[in-house]
Structure formats: C-alpha cells, structure tokens
Enzyme design. Sequence first.
Site, PDB file in Angstrom:
ATOM      1  N   HIS A   1       0.852  -1.190   0.000  1.00  0.00           N
ATOM      2  CA  HIS A   1       0.000   0.000   0.000  1.00  0.00           C
ATOM      3  C   HIS A   1       0.893   1.248   0.000  1.00  0.00           C
ATOM      4  O   HIS A   1       2.050   1.183   0.418  1.00  0.00           O
ATOM      5  CB  HIS A   1      -0.854   0.041   1.269  1.00  0.00           C
ATOM      6  CG  HIS A   1      -1.945  -0.973   1.326  1.00  0.00           C
ATOM      7  ND1 HIS A   1      -2.096  -1.851   2.387  1.00  0.00           N
ATOM      8  CD2 HIS A   1      -2.971  -1.225   0.477  1.00  0.00           C
ATOM      9  CE1 HIS A   1      -3.159  -2.605   2.176  1.00  0.00           C
ATOM     10  NE2 HIS A   1      -3.715  -2.255   1.025  1.00  0.00           N
TER      11      HIS A   1
ATOM     12  N   CYS B   1      -2.703   0.200   9.751  1.00  0.00           N
ATOM     13  CA  CYS B   1      -3.772  -0.695   9.283  1.00  0.00           C
ATOM     14  C   CYS B   1      -4.705  -1.133  10.406  1.00  0.00           C
ATOM     15  O   CYS B   1      -5.825  -1.552  10.145  1.00  0.00           O
ATOM     16  CB  CYS B   1      -3.204  -1.979   8.680  1.00  0.00           C
ATOM     17  SG  CYS B   1      -1.805  -1.793   7.629  1.00  0.00           S
TER      18      CYS B   1
HETATM   19  N1  GLY Z   1      -2.950  -9.139   5.032  1.00  0.00           N
HETATM   20  C1  GLY Z   1      -3.310  -7.797   4.785  1.00  0.00           C
HETATM   21  C2  GLY Z   1      -3.663  -7.612   3.376  1.00  0.00           C
HETATM   22  O1  GLY Z   1      -3.031  -8.223   2.579  1.00  0.00           O
HETATM   23  O2  GLY Z   1      -4.575  -6.929   2.997  1.00  0.00           O
END
Ligand code: GLY
Length: 262
Positions: free
Chosen positions: A165, A252
């Site tokens: 991300h 996250c």
């Molecule tokens: N395990 C977090 C993701 O890949 O979205």
Amino acid sequence: MRFTHAILRVPGQHFAQGLSSAGEGPPDLERALEQHAAYADALRACGLQVEVLPADLDHPDSCFVEDPAIVTEAGALLTRPGAPSRLGEVVTLRPVLERYVGSVSSIEAPGLLDGGDVCDLGGRFLIGLSGRTNAEGAGQLSRWLEARGYQAETVDLADHPRLLHLKTGISAIDEGRVVTVPGFPAARLLDGMERIEVEAGEEYAANCIRVNDRVLVPAGYPRLTERLEGLGYQTLPLPMSEFRRMDGGLSCLSLRLSLRPG
Ligand code: GLY
C-alpha cells in the site's frame, strides 16, 4: 488533527489464513491478541476512546480495519477493497461507522480502493495506485474528497512491488513532515515537506502513526525511534511481529476519528 476515537477489530481464529507475502511464517494468534491489546491501550494512552469490534470470522484480514474505510473530518466513505477475499469487510463496518458519523458514502464497482493507499498530508491526500487500488477507485475518492474541499493526487506504485500500500512507504507525522522509505515514488509530490527517510533495514517502520502528542512506532527499529525522539516526539514503540507476518502495519490496525463533542 486531534483524534478522539478509534475503531479496531480483533483478529479472529482464522487470522493465519489472511493474505501475506511476508514469508515470515504464520502468526501466533495468542501473541497477536496480546499485541492488539497493547495497541488498543496505546491509543487509550493517547486520549482516544477505543471501540474494539468482535472478530469477523468470514474475513481473516478484517483486523486491518483501515482498509475498508476512509474517515475525514468532513465525513466517511466505505471502500471497495482490492483483494477479493476482503470485499465483504465493508458489510459489518457500515453500521459501526454510521453510529459515529451518520451516513457514509461508498466506492462503487468497478472501483477498487484500500484505505492503506490513502495518506492525508493535512487536507492534501495522496492516493496510491497499487495492486489493491485502481484508477477508477482513486478517481471516485478524488472526486469525493474534492467535493469536500480537499485536494487529491495519485501516486503510481506499479514499479514498487515492495509497497503493498502507499502507506507501507509513507506516514504523515506533522504538518509538513513525513517519514518515508528510501526511494519513495513521486517524491516531487513531497516538495516543500521535510522528509525523514528510514534507514535500510528499517523500512517496516515507515508505517508509523502520529496520534495526538505521540508517535506510535513498531518496536525493534531503534534508528527511526531515536531520530523521532531527537526531533522532540514522544514515541510509543509497539510490538508488531505477528501483524508484520500478515503484511500489516501500525496504521492498518485502526480507523482514527476526530469527532467534535455533541
Ligand atoms: N494481510 C493484509 C492484506 O493483505 O490486505
């Protein structure tokens, strides 16, 4: 921005079945639950009211609650997570978010967007085009943000496969100051900002979070922690090993909200 509330979701029994490219072996659920509880306590120590949602046993990655929603001071939006196994995470999150902010908007198909790809630089949002967020999703979010007086710019992560991300590689910790990985893409978008680049071997720590008077950092990355302390920040190192195994970082694990009283 001063945060007042946070929404978390506890990892469930199937946490180890979530998506991972870390290659660090399966997480230990008991240790993950301890680390999650310490994370919730850290947010409380920063003055936030914390709601910890029950595990969503249909969605092993759902403790990474930042991905299915975007929350701003001007409202909230449910995303359309880019991994098929995560699409359904928005369903149980909607009524929770509505309790806090009233009606929420949504990213619509064929748009795909993960909250981890959205970095708020203080009213100017960077949106990563990643394996999880497509141009349609970024476009829908940009229009939603611009309609609320914010700016939005996209960052192409296609040549940066190590960045799952956008926020794997950047964290905004102050007005005009960011932490990034070395070689952060589209660095020109950060012109005029002070950039604290993590050293080689500490890339995971580029995902840290400013929460009111503290900066939460993953434990075990002393060089970044020392630099932040040297700049006058009070850091709160948190063990993250079990979430790191599942490609998750500090940001996250929560949705952080700034709500006015009343
Ligand atoms: N395990 C977090 C993701 O890949 O979205």
